[in-house]
Scaffold this motif. Structure first.
Motif, mmCIF file in Angstrom:
data_model
loop_
_atom_site.group_PDB
_atom_site.id
_atom_site.type_symbol
_atom_site.label_atom_id
_atom_site.label_comp_id
_atom_site.label_asym_id
_atom_site.label_seq_id
_atom_site.Cartn_x
_atom_site.Cartn_y
_atom_site.Cartn_z
ATOM 1 N N VAL A 166 0.795 -1.105 -0.201
ATOM 2 C CA VAL A 166 -0.072 0.027 0.030
ATOM 3 C C VAL A 166 0.935 1.137 0.149
ATOM 4 O O VAL A 166 1.915 1.407 0.537
ATOM 5 N N ASP A 167 0.497 2.297 -0.641
ATOM 6 C CA ASP A 167 1.278 3.420 -0.793
ATOM 7 C C ASP A 167 0.442 4.574 0.052
ATOM 8 O O ASP A 167 -0.698 4.905 -0.067
ATOM 9 N N LEU A 219 0.900 7.510 0.784
ATOM 10 C CA LEU A 219 1.388 9.178 0.433
ATOM 11 C C LEU A 219 0.281 10.054 0.848
ATOM 12 O O LEU A 219 0.499 10.814 1.609
ATOM 13 N N LEU A 220 -1.116 9.689 0.556
ATOM 14 C CA LEU A 220 -2.136 10.552 0.868
ATOM 15 C C LEU A 220 -2.852 10.078 2.102
ATOM 16 O O LEU A 220 -3.520 11.064 2.736
ATOM 17 N N LEU A 270 4.502 -2.879 -9.600
ATOM 18 C CA LEU A 270 3.610 -2.053 -9.205
ATOM 19 C C LEU A 270 3.927 -0.720 -8.575
ATOM 20 O O LEU A 270 3.365 0.287 -8.418
ATOM 21 N N PHE A 271 4.807 -0.880 -7.599
ATOM 22 C CA PHE A 271 5.208 0.056 -6.515
ATOM 23 C C PHE A 271 6.717 0.298 -6.503
ATOM 24 O O PHE A 271 7.151 1.400 -5.965
ATOM 25 N N ASN A 287 3.821 -5.341 -16.188
ATOM 26 C CA ASN A 287 4.096 -4.286 -17.401
ATOM 27 C C ASN A 287 5.245 -5.005 -18.174
ATOM 28 O O ASN A 287 6.171 -5.817 -17.548
ATOM 29 N N PRO A 299 2.957 2.079 -11.412
ATOM 30 C CA PRO A 299 1.639 2.572 -11.693
ATOM 31 C C PRO A 299 1.024 2.587 -10.416
ATOM 32 O O PRO A 299 -0.022 3.406 -10.383
ATOM 33 N N LEU A 300 0.995 1.760 -9.406
ATOM 34 C CA LEU A 300 0.083 1.751 -8.327
ATOM 35 C C LEU A 300 0.522 2.826 -7.284
ATOM 36 O O LEU A 300 -0.095 2.815 -6.342
ATOM 37 N N ARG A 301 1.768 3.385 -7.385
ATOM 38 C CA ARG A 301 2.083 4.444 -6.426
ATOM 39 C C ARG A 301 0.821 5.668 -6.608
ATOM 40 O O ARG A 301 0.500 6.008 -7.704
ATOM 41 N N LYS A 302 0.619 6.321 -5.862
ATOM 42 C CA LYS A 302 -0.230 7.281 -5.558
ATOM 43 C C LYS A 302 0.303 8.602 -6.551
ATOM 44 O O LYS A 302 -0.972 9.355 -6.846
ATOM 45 N N TYR A 306 1.414 8.216 -9.501
ATOM 46 C CA TYR A 306 1.143 8.156 -10.606
ATOM 47 C C TYR A 306 -0.163 8.263 -11.304
ATOM 48 O O TYR A 306 -1.026 7.958 -10.592
ATOM 49 N N PRO A 307 -0.429 9.087 -12.129
ATOM 50 C CA PRO A 307 -1.959 9.338 -12.749
ATOM 51 C C PRO A 307 -2.682 8.245 -13.137
ATOM 52 O O PRO A 307 -2.042 7.334 -13.731
ATOM 53 N N LEU A 308 -3.727 8.228 -12.916
ATOM 54 C CA LEU A 308 -4.777 7.161 -13.569
ATOM 55 C C LEU A 308 -4.710 7.070 -15.245
ATOM 56 O O LEU A 308 -4.714 6.129 -15.452
#
Lengths: 180, 399
Positions: free
Chosen positions: A62-63, A65-66, A121-122, A137, A145-148, A150-152
């Motif tokens: 789990v990231d 960050l937020l 992913l992290f 990938n 990509p699953l870092r917070k 990284y844009p959707l």
């Protein structure tokens, strides 16, 4: 028999400051630890007959960050004691700078692919992993990509995909289909 | 002059199997090193169907994500719907009414039968027995008729909601379910008769890629694949969820863990699923299928929305863009027994209306990870048999 009530004292005695406490939310017991001791803790959970968690059900990250937490990332191990059907979650917190953690692939072979997935992913590296490559990938993919942060929508990876021109219309049958 | 036998000079051959091959049932790529017809080394490449479902889930609210779960294991979407709903309900601390729990069990078990029918059929096609596949598929279509009647869709069911079900059973669903329970045994007997004692089938499956229980546990295998090796672990029995404790059924355990045992475990599991379905229909309680509207998690029924101010407000609150229910800060994980093995959703909530992190524990990923170790030493034609027996669903494998 898994003795869940022993966990706080055992962890406190053995790891002192590296043990960050236990949370219990809706019956799910989570042991929070610092990433440095993860291999030792998981080996104890697996081999100590008081816990005997023989099955690694899931490994993910789990990231934070937020959301906030003890550190930026946490790697989450879902352990299962198959003899008594009891589950325990171990959450290992990893710092933002060069995130890295000991691999548990030697304890459970299933960790091999799952650690590769977390790495992919992290971007968390696993020391001692037999073959740490991207798994989902492509190998030349940039970013995790699953870092917070990284844009959707991605970062334009799809814009420079090679376009296949099909050999139909005027080019057919002599035209060459291929990458432009 | 004597003739001496010259040693046959062979070179290793690299054979690329997939990513799109009729026997891979999805986009898998297997790179095989061959010595003649023997496989010496194998590398499994996955990720061709990676769709970023977990990232997408962080930007959808809980009920929206149910439509994404359909697309993971597209052979048994009902089980995915239920697994996700259970995890979200644990987070919200909701207790679903008994009728909804029973209906979820009914749908899960019919899904399991449909999934196993397809898996056994595909396994048979891969080793050359086409008839079994057609017989299985015919029955599977009829099970899908039930799903269509119940929720309006054959494949992307999205039947559950957080806090209950999309709707109660429509008229005609119970007779159709009863009809299926009567009819499915015929198909199972046909499959059993065609395969279980078939000389060719036995030669192709017996003793192929046996797995030991220790290997199975180390590789995190679950479901029929683990039970075929003798690992006695069925989540429906050991950690009952959604009223599974009320039903009486047996767990099928294999012995050798080879391709044949995997087939036998799946075949007998279908009989056990039928037992459960029969008991659900016998015991099915009445009452609502959704939690109380006061929980503010489920849409109120239409007449309440049109005729009462509270109903209208609840409906508005749940459907507007910036509203919706907000679960507490915390995390949840509910393991469920999907046809392929342990399926669970790990949800981390930061208190917002969208999950902060949503992780699927995909049984196919763990089940497939042992493939690289199983295959070396087998013939190319056996690789297909092994792959068929594992029932790898690429949508769930790559997410």
């Amino acid at each position: 028999m898994l003795q869940a009530d022993l966990i706080p004292t055992v962890m406190q005695d053995r790891y002192q400051n590296d043990f960050l406490g236990i949370t219990d939310f809706r019956g799910m017991v989570t042991i929070n630890i610092r990433g440095a001791i993860v291999l030792d803790v998981l080996r104890m959970m697996k081999t100590d007959p008081r816990f005997a968690c023989n099955f690694l059900a899931d490994l993910t990250a789990v990231d934070h960050l937020l959301k906030g937490g003890h550190a930026r990332y946490s790697v989450v191990y879902h352990l299962l004691n198959q003899y008594d059907a009891l589950r325990i979650v171990v959450q290992a917190w990893v710092d933002e700078e060069a995130p890295s953690l000991a691999s548990v692939a030697a304890l459970w072979r299933t960790a091999d692919w799952q650690e590769r997935e977390v790495y992919d992913l992290f971007g968390i590296e696993f020391e001692g992993h037999p073959d740490l490559r991207r798994i989902l990938n492509p190998d030349d993919y940039k970013g995790h990509p699953l870092r917070k942060d990284y844009p959707l929508q991605g970062r334009g990876e799809r814009d420079d995909f090679p376009v296949v021109e099909r050999s139909i219309g005027s080019k057919w049958p002599t035209g060459q289909a291929g990458f432009e | 002059m004597t003739l001496e036998a010259q040693p046959l000079i062979t070179e290793p051959l690299i054979l690329n199997f997939g990513p799109s091959h009729p026997a891979t049932h999805g986009t898998l790529r297997v790179i095989m090193e061959l010595d003649g017809e023997l496989v010496t080394k194998v590398t499994a490449e996955i990720g061709y169907l990676h769709s970023g479902f977990e990232k997408l889930g962080e930007h959808l609210d809980y009920n929206q994500y149910i439509t994404i779960t359909d697309r993971m294991n597209y052979m048994s979407p009902m089980c995915n719907n239920v697994a996700f709903a259970l995890a979200a309900e644990q987070l919200l601390d909701l207790e679903v009414p008994l009728r909804a729990q029973y209906l979820r069990v009914l749908m899960c078990e019919f899904s399991r039968i449909a999934d196993h029918l397809l898996c056994v059929g595909m396994q048979a096609v891969d080793v050359g027995a086409f008839t079994v596949f057609l017989y299985g598929f015919r029955m599977r279509e009829q099970i899908y008729d039930l799903f269509e009647l119940v929720c309006g869709s054959r494949l992307t069911t999205s039947y559950t909601r957080v806090g209950g079900l999309m709707r109660d059973l429509p008229d005609g669903a119970i007779p159709l379910a009863a009809y299926l329970i009567e009819e499915i045994p015929n198909t199972l007997r046909e499959i059993d008769g065609l395969l279980s004692h078939n000389r060719i089938w036995l030669d192709r499956t017996r003793g192929i890629s046996p797995i030991s229980p220790e290997q199975a546990i180390s590789y995190g295998l679950s479901g029929p694949l683990a039970r075929a090796c003798g690992v006695d672990y069925d989540i429906r029995v050991k950690e009952p969820y959604s009223a599974y404790g009320d039903f009486d059924f047996d767990v099928i355990i294999g012995k050798d863990g080879d391709v044949y045992d995997r087939y036998i475990v799946r075949l007998h599991e279908m009989w056990e699923s039928l037992k459960i379905c029969r008991q659900v229909l016998e015991k099915l309680p009445g009452g609502p299928v959704n939690v109380d509207t006061d929980s503010k998690a489920i849409l109120p029924p239409p007449d309440e929305v049109f005729n009462s101010i509270e109903g209208l407000i609840y409906h508005f609150e749940l459907t507007m863009e910036n509203r919706g229910f907000e679960p507490p800060v915390g995390d949840s994980y509910v393991p469920t027994e999907s046809p392929n093995g342990e399926l669970g959703f790990y949800i981390v909530s930061d208190g917002g209306r969208e999950p902060y992190r949503i992780r699927t524990r995909p049984p196919s990923l763990m089940n497939y990870s042992i493939f690289e170790e199983l295959v070396p030493g087998l013939m190319v034609s056996d690789v297909v048999a092994v792959l068929g027996s594992m029932n790898i669903i690429a949508g769930e494998l790559d997410r």
